[in-house]
Design a protein around this motif. Structure first.
Motif, PDB file in Angstrom:
ATOM      1  N   ALA A 193      59.055  32.025  26.622  1.00  0.00           N
ATOM      2  CA  ALA A 193      58.685  30.664  26.207  1.00  0.00           C
ATOM      3  C   ALA A 193      57.500  30.204  27.046  1.00  0.00           C
ATOM      4  CB  ALA A 193      59.868  29.718  26.395  1.00  0.00           C
ATOM      5  N   PRO A 194      56.653  29.323  26.503  1.00  0.00           N
ATOM      6  CA  PRO A 194      55.511  28.839  27.285  1.00  0.00           C
ATOM      7  C   PRO A 194      55.945  27.872  28.389  1.00  0.00           C
ATOM      8  CG  PRO A 194      55.553  27.759  25.144  1.00  0.00           C
ATOM      9  CD  PRO A 194      56.674  28.751  25.145  1.00  0.00           C
ATOM     10  N   VAL A 195      55.108  27.813  29.426  1.00  0.00           N
ATOM     11  CA  VAL A 195      55.316  26.850  30.519  1.00  0.00           C
ATOM     12  C   VAL A 195      54.257  25.771  30.375  1.00  0.00           C
ATOM     13  CG1 VAL A 195      55.261  26.523  33.024  1.00  0.00           C
ATOM     14  CG2 VAL A 195      56.231  28.622  32.057  1.00  0.00           C
ATOM     15  N   ASN A 196      54.647  24.516  30.515  1.00  0.00           N
ATOM     16  CA  ASN A 196      53.712  23.393  30.390  1.00  0.00           C
ATOM     17  C   ASN A 196      53.238  22.922  31.761  1.00  0.00           C
ATOM     18  OD1 ASN A 196      54.078  23.194  27.492  1.00  0.00           O
ATOM     19  ND2 ASN A 196      56.109  22.377  27.961  1.00  0.00           N
ATOM     20  N   VAL A 197      52.029  22.400  31.784  1.00  0.00           N
ATOM     21  CA  VAL A 197      51.486  21.829  33.017  1.00  0.00           C
ATOM     22  C   VAL A 197      52.452  20.749  33.527  1.00  0.00           C
ATOM     23  CG1 VAL A 197      49.629  20.419  33.983  1.00  0.00           C
ATOM     24  CG2 VAL A 197      49.086  22.313  32.453  1.00  0.00           C
ATOM     25  N   GLY A 198      52.717  20.777  34.817  1.00  0.00           N
ATOM     26  CA  GLY A 198      53.603  19.769  35.420  1.00  0.00           C
ATOM     27  C   GLY A 198      55.049  20.195  35.490  1.00  0.00           C
ATOM     28  N   ASN A 227      45.870  28.731  30.482  1.00  0.00           N
ATOM     29  CA  ASN A 227      45.094  29.657  29.654  1.00  0.00           C
ATOM     30  C   ASN A 227      44.317  28.858  28.601  1.00  0.00           C
ATOM     31  OD1 ASN A 227      46.894  28.968  27.603  1.00  0.00           O
ATOM     32  ND2 ASN A 227      48.147  30.807  27.867  1.00  0.00           N
ATOM     33  N   ALA A 228      43.677  29.571  27.672  1.00  0.00           N
ATOM     34  CA  ALA A 228      42.846  28.910  26.665  1.00  0.00           C
ATOM     35  C   ALA A 228      43.655  28.041  25.716  1.00  0.00           C
ATOM     36  CB  ALA A 228      42.073  29.964  25.871  1.00  0.00           C
ATOM     37  N   ASN A 229      44.981  28.244  25.666  1.00  0.00           N
ATOM     38  CA  ASN A 229      45.844  27.418  24.806  1.00  0.00           C
ATOM     39  C   ASN A 229      46.314  26.148  25.506  1.00  0.00           C
ATOM     40  OD1 ASN A 229      45.756  29.536  22.942  1.00  0.00           O
ATOM     41  ND2 ASN A 229      47.551  30.515  23.872  1.00  0.00           N
ATOM     42  N   GLY A 230      46.017  26.054  26.804  1.00  0.00           N
ATOM     43  CA  GLY A 230      46.494  24.893  27.555  1.00  0.00           C
ATOM     44  C   GLY A 230      47.873  25.100  28.158  1.00  0.00           C
ATOM     45  N   ASP A 231      48.470  26.275  27.905  1.00  0.00           N
ATOM     46  CA  ASP A 231      49.752  26.607  28.537  1.00  0.00           C
ATOM     47  C   ASP A 231      49.471  27.337  29.852  1.00  0.00           C
ATOM     48  OD1 ASP A 231      51.232  25.693  26.285  1.00  0.00           O
ATOM     49  OD2 ASP A 231      50.831  27.598  25.268  1.00  0.00           O
TER      50      ASP A 231
END
Ligand SMILES: CC(C)(COP(=O)(O)OP(=O)(O)OC[C@H]1O[C@@H](n2cnc3c(N)ncnc32)[C@H](O)[C@@H]1OP(=O)(O)O)[C@@H](O)C(=O)NCCC(=O)NCCS
Length: 132
Positions: free
Chosen positions: A68-73, A26-30
């Protein structure tokens, strides 16, 4: 809804495991919530189709929470658990748990309850056999 304690365990059986990719941010990078919901929907359908012995349609999504957010990778694992079965419908609780690619504990990132209806070739609901 509160986040689970660090010692909490996922509920249900694994239906999908995927790596969160940059295209799904998304726009937040999450990772975009819509990607998570679509994976949850697919994961629940894996279980519902097995129970129904036919194709299914998603008729409702309830009690959805993003914890909770999910991170790339991250490796994201989707767990499904049958919560109830009606004449033609199946209620399935789905949780997504995320883990950093280097390992460590996984944490719950989303949960929700998806309702599927067993449908025949014409798209009409049909009865699901109990005790499958
Ligand atoms: C799924 C669908 C075929 C059901 O048709 P319908 O005419 O509503 O069928 P019914 O009224 O007989 O309901 C079928 C079952 O769904 C349940 N149901 C219907 N609407 C519901 C809702 N909003 N929430 C929870 N359950 C629901 C009914 O209680 C019934 O359950 P039961 O047989 O176990 O008692 C139809 O609603 C449909 O095609 N919806 C669109 C599905 C879709 O495109 N999903 C997104 C992509 S998969």
């Amino acid at each position: 809804m509160d986040a689970p304690s660090p010692t909490a365990e996922p509920h249900g059986e694994i239906v999908i495991r995927a790596i969160a990719m940059p295209a799904d941010t998304n726009a937040n990078g999450d990772i975009f919530g819509g990607w998570l919901v679509s994976q949850m929907d697919l994961g629940g359908a894996v279980m519902a189709r097995t129970l129904a012995g036919s194709r299914v349609a998603t008729v409702a999504i309830d009690a959805m929470s993003f914890d909770a957010p999910v991170n790339v990778g991250d490796t994201v694992t989707f767990y499904a658990r049958l919560q109830g079965i009606g004449r033609t419908s199946m209620k399935i609780g789905i949780e997504a748990w995320s883990q950093h690619y280097s390992g460590g504990a996984q944490r719950r990132v989303t949960q929700g309850v998806f309702t599927y209806v067993a449908i025949d070739a014409a798209g009409k609901p049909h009865a699901v056999k109990r005790g499958k």
